[in-house]
Write a protein that holds these residues in place. Structure first.
Motif, PDB file in Angstrom:
ATOM      1  N   UNK A  68       0.742  -0.951   0.107  1.00  0.00           N
ATOM      2  CA  UNK A  68      -0.007   0.338   0.097  1.00  0.00           C
ATOM      3  C   UNK A  68       1.243   1.506   0.463  1.00  0.00           C
ATOM      4  N   UNK A  69       1.881   1.545   0.922  1.00  0.00           N
ATOM      5  CA  UNK A  69       2.764   2.338   0.969  1.00  0.00           C
ATOM      6  C   UNK A  69       4.235   2.707   0.443  1.00  0.00           C
ATOM      7  N   UNK A  70       4.524   1.417  -0.179  1.00  0.00           N
ATOM      8  CA  UNK A  70       5.440   1.922  -0.306  1.00  0.00           C
ATOM      9  C   UNK A  70       6.615   2.210  -0.116  1.00  0.00           C
ATOM     10  N   UNK A  71       7.955   2.177  -0.570  1.00  0.00           N
ATOM     11  CA  UNK A  71       9.109   3.279   0.066  1.00  0.00           C
ATOM     12  C   UNK A  71       8.726   4.078   1.774  1.00  0.00           C
ATOM     13  N   UNK A  72       7.090   4.244   1.434  1.00  0.00           N
ATOM     14  CA  UNK A  72       6.961   5.344   2.717  1.00  0.00           C
ATOM     15  C   UNK A  72       6.777   5.125   3.816  1.00  0.00           C
ATOM     16  N   UNK A  73       6.666   3.052   3.655  1.00  0.00           N
ATOM     17  CA  UNK A  73       5.857   2.617   4.639  1.00  0.00           C
ATOM     18  C   UNK A  73       6.285   3.047   5.903  1.00  0.00           C
ATOM     19  N   UNK A  74       5.917   2.042   6.913  1.00  0.00           N
ATOM     20  CA  UNK A  74       6.535   2.430   8.402  1.00  0.00           C
ATOM     21  C   UNK A  74       7.935   0.605   8.693  1.00  0.00           C
ATOM     22  N   UNK A  75       9.094   1.164   9.432  1.00  0.00           N
ATOM     23  CA  UNK A  75       9.346  -0.431   9.578  1.00  0.00           C
ATOM     24  C   UNK A  75      10.444  -0.151  10.729  1.00  0.00           C
ATOM     25  N   UNK A  76      11.229  -1.214  11.336  1.00  0.00           N
ATOM     26  CA  UNK A  76      11.446  -1.277  11.973  1.00  0.00           C
ATOM     27  C   UNK A  76      12.900  -2.369  11.315  1.00  0.00           C
ATOM     28  N   UNK A  77      14.215  -1.652  11.519  1.00  0.00           N
ATOM     29  CA  UNK A  77      15.567  -2.214  11.042  1.00  0.00           C
ATOM     30  C   UNK A  77      16.212  -2.486  11.990  1.00  0.00           C
ATOM     31  N   UNK A  78      16.649  -3.624  11.711  1.00  0.00           N
ATOM     32  CA  UNK A  78      17.546  -4.330  13.100  1.00  0.00           C
ATOM     33  C   UNK A  78      19.133  -4.840  12.235  1.00  0.00           C
ATOM     34  N   UNK A  79      20.176  -4.236  12.841  1.00  0.00           N
ATOM     35  CA  UNK A  79      21.080  -4.485  12.783  1.00  0.00           C
ATOM     36  C   UNK A  79      21.544  -5.623  13.379  1.00  0.00           C
ATOM     37  N   UNK A  80      22.121  -6.655  12.551  1.00  0.00           N
ATOM     38  CA  UNK A  80      23.015  -7.497  13.835  1.00  0.00           C
ATOM     39  C   UNK A  80      24.328  -8.365  13.196  1.00  0.00           C
ATOM     40  N   UNK A  81      24.916  -8.521  14.625  1.00  0.00           N
ATOM     41  CA  UNK A  81      26.949  -8.393  14.783  1.00  0.00           C
ATOM     42  C   UNK A  81      26.954  -9.746  13.533  1.00  0.00           C
ATOM     43  N   UNK A  82      28.049 -10.270  13.387  1.00  0.00           N
ATOM     44  CA  UNK A  82      28.241 -11.177  12.888  1.00  0.00           C
ATOM     45  C   UNK A  82      27.713 -12.835  13.348  1.00  0.00           C
ATOM     46  N   UNK A  83      27.996 -12.767  15.569  1.00  0.00           N
ATOM     47  CA  UNK A  83      27.685 -13.610  16.216  1.00  0.00           C
ATOM     48  C   UNK A  83      26.294 -13.831  15.792  1.00  0.00           C
ATOM     49  N   UNK A  84      24.996 -12.820  15.617  1.00  0.00           N
ATOM     50  CA  UNK A  84      23.964 -12.380  15.745  1.00  0.00           C
ATOM     51  C   UNK A  84      23.415 -12.140  16.650  1.00  0.00           C
ATOM     52  N   UNK A  85      24.056 -11.179  17.614  1.00  0.00           N
ATOM     53  CA  UNK A  85      23.673 -10.017  18.449  1.00  0.00           C
ATOM     54  C   UNK A  85      23.496  -9.069  17.761  1.00  0.00           C
ATOM     55  N   UNK A  86      22.188  -8.730  18.065  1.00  0.00           N
ATOM     56  CA  UNK A  86      21.406  -7.297  17.253  1.00  0.00           C
ATOM     57  C   UNK A  86      21.848  -5.671  18.037  1.00  0.00           C
ATOM     58  N   UNK A  87      22.406  -5.433  17.456  1.00  0.00           N
ATOM     59  CA  UNK A  87      23.666  -4.439  18.025  1.00  0.00           C
ATOM     60  C   UNK A  87      22.768  -2.988  17.694  1.00  0.00           C
ATOM     61  N   UNK A  88      21.843  -2.710  16.670  1.00  0.00           N
ATOM     62  CA  UNK A  88      21.686  -1.303  16.395  1.00  0.00           C
ATOM     63  C   UNK A  88      20.089  -1.504  16.100  1.00  0.00           C
ATOM     64  N   UNK A  89      19.017  -1.032  16.546  1.00  0.00           N
ATOM     65  CA  UNK A  89      17.492  -0.787  15.891  1.00  0.00           C
ATOM     66  C   UNK A  89      17.185   0.389  15.617  1.00  0.00           C
ATOM     67  N   UNK A  90      15.790   0.693  14.549  1.00  0.00           N
ATOM     68  CA  UNK A  90      15.724   1.631  13.773  1.00  0.00           C
ATOM     69  C   UNK A  90      15.081   1.274  13.501  1.00  0.00           C
ATOM     70  N   UNK A  91      13.839   2.257  13.717  1.00  0.00           N
ATOM     71  CA  UNK A  91      12.304   2.771  13.836  1.00  0.00           C
ATOM     72  C   UNK A  91      12.195   4.130  13.040  1.00  0.00           C
ATOM     73  N   UNK A  92      11.092   3.645  12.033  1.00  0.00           N
ATOM     74  CA  UNK A  92      10.458   4.872  11.165  1.00  0.00           C
ATOM     75  C   UNK A  92       8.955   4.427  11.014  1.00  0.00           C
ATOM     76  N   UNK A  93       8.444   6.051  11.583  1.00  0.00           N
ATOM     77  CA  UNK A  93       6.934   6.056  12.250  1.00  0.00           C
ATOM     78  C   UNK A  93       7.032   6.384  10.058  1.00  0.00           C
ATOM     79  N   UNK A  94       5.556   6.315   9.034  1.00  0.00           N
ATOM     80  CA  UNK A  94       4.475   6.174   9.151  1.00  0.00           C
ATOM     81  C   UNK A  94       4.918   8.034   8.007  1.00  0.00           C
ATOM     82  N   UNK A  95       5.265   7.811   7.255  1.00  0.00           N
ATOM     83  CA  UNK A  95       5.744   9.460   6.582  1.00  0.00           C
ATOM     84  C   UNK A  95       5.721   9.044   4.951  1.00  0.00           C
TER      85      UNK A  95
END
Length: 239
Positions: A68-95
Motif C-alpha cells: 500500500x505505502x511502498x517506500x513510505x511505509x513504517x518499518x523497524x530495521x535491526x542490525x546484527x553483528x556476525x555472532x547474531x547479536x542485535x546491536x542497532x535498531x532503527x524505527x521509522x514511522x509512516x510518513x
C-alpha cells in the motif's frame, strides 16, 4: 571480521565502527521480487572497504503496508553483528516521501543497543534538495546532510554530503549507486556507500548508517529515473 574487544564509552557491538572510515551496504538480491513483483522485507549486508561483512540488517514491516505505502511505509530495521547479536535498531514511522510538504518530513530513531536511544535523523523542508539533520539523544542538532537537486539527478549516482552545522565543512558522504537501466528496471536492490572521518564519534557513525537507510528508502524514490523504472517494472509484470 572478528569481534573487537570492549571499548570504554562505546555501545556494545559498535566497536567495529571505531576501526573504519567507510561502509558498503548491499541489499540481498531477492528472486521473488524480480519474478513476481512480490514486495518482500529487505535484507542487507554491511561491509568494510575490503569486502568483509561486519553487520547484516533485516527489515521488519507489515506485508500489507509494503504494497500500500511502498517506500513510505513504517518499518523497524535491526542490525546484527556476525555472532547474531542485535546491536542497532532503527524505527521509522509512516510518513509521506514528499519533501514539498513541511508537515510530511521523515524521521528515524536509532537505538544502540536496542532500547537505548543514541539519536535521531530528521528531514527538514527544502523545495528542491533533500536535507536532513542528525540529532543526539537529547534531540540537539549535531550535523547536517544535504543531497543533490532532485530535478537534475536522473539516472546517475546520488551523493548526500555530511556537513558541519554551519554547512561550511564537508565531513563525509552517503552515496547511492546507479546500478544501470536494466537492473533498476527489474529489481529494487540497492547498493550504497558511506564515508566518514576515522575519528568521528562512534554514535554519529551509527546515526549515519541509519540515515543511509532512511535516505535510500525514501528520498531516492523521488528521482525521476527511479520512478520511471518502477513504473516500467509494474507494467512489464502486468502484461
Amino acid at each position: 571480521m572478528q569481534t573487537p574487544g570492549t571499548i570504554p564509552n562505546c555501545p556494545p557491538g559498535l566497536e567495529y565502527l571505531t576501526q573504519i572510515n567507510q561502509l558498503l551496504v548491499c541489499q540481498r538480491f531477492d528472486l521473488l521480487e524480480v519474478l513476481g513483483c512480490f514486495a518482500t522485507s529487505k535484507k542487507y549486508e554491511v561491509m568494510n572497504n575490503q569486502g568483509h561483512r561486519i553487520y547484516y540488517a533485516e527489515e521488519r514491516s507489515n506485508c500489507f503496508l509494503r504494497y500500500l505505502c511502498g517506500p513510505s511505509r513504517r518499518f523497524t530495521m535491526t542490525i546484527y553483528d556476525n555472532v547474531g547479536r542485535d546491536v542497532i535498531t532503527m524505527h521509522r514511522t509512516l510518513r509521506s516521501s514528499c519533501c514539498w510538504r513541511n508537515c510530511y518530513v521523515q524521521k528515524l530513531k536509532v537505538e544502540a543497543p536496542p532500547g537505548e536511544k543514541i539519536g535521531y535523523v530528521y528531514q527538514y523542508f527544502h523545495p528542491f534538495s533533500p536535507k536532513f539533520k542528525i540529532k543526539n539523544e537529547n534531540k540537539e542538532d549535531v550535523m547536517k546532510i544535504r543531497g543533490p537537486c532532485m530535478l537534475s539527478s536522473c539516472l546517475k549516482d546520488l551523493d548526500f554530503n555530511l556537513l558541519s552545522l554551519d554547512e561550511e565543512i564537508v565531513l563525509g558522504k552517503i552515496s547511492k549507486k546507479w546500478a544501470g537501466f536494466m537492473r533498476e528496471l527489474f529489481t529494487n536492490a540497492d547498493k550504497f556507500g558511506i564515508q566518514f572521518p576515522l575519528n568521528l564519534d562512534v554514535k554519529i557513525k551509527a546515526l549515519m548508517l541509519g540515515a543511509s537507510f532512511l535516505i535510500v528508502r525514501t528520498t531516492c524514490t523521488l528521482n525521476t529515473g527511479h520512478k520511471f523504472c518502477q513504473l516500467s517494472a509494474k507494467l512489464n509484470n502486468f502484461h
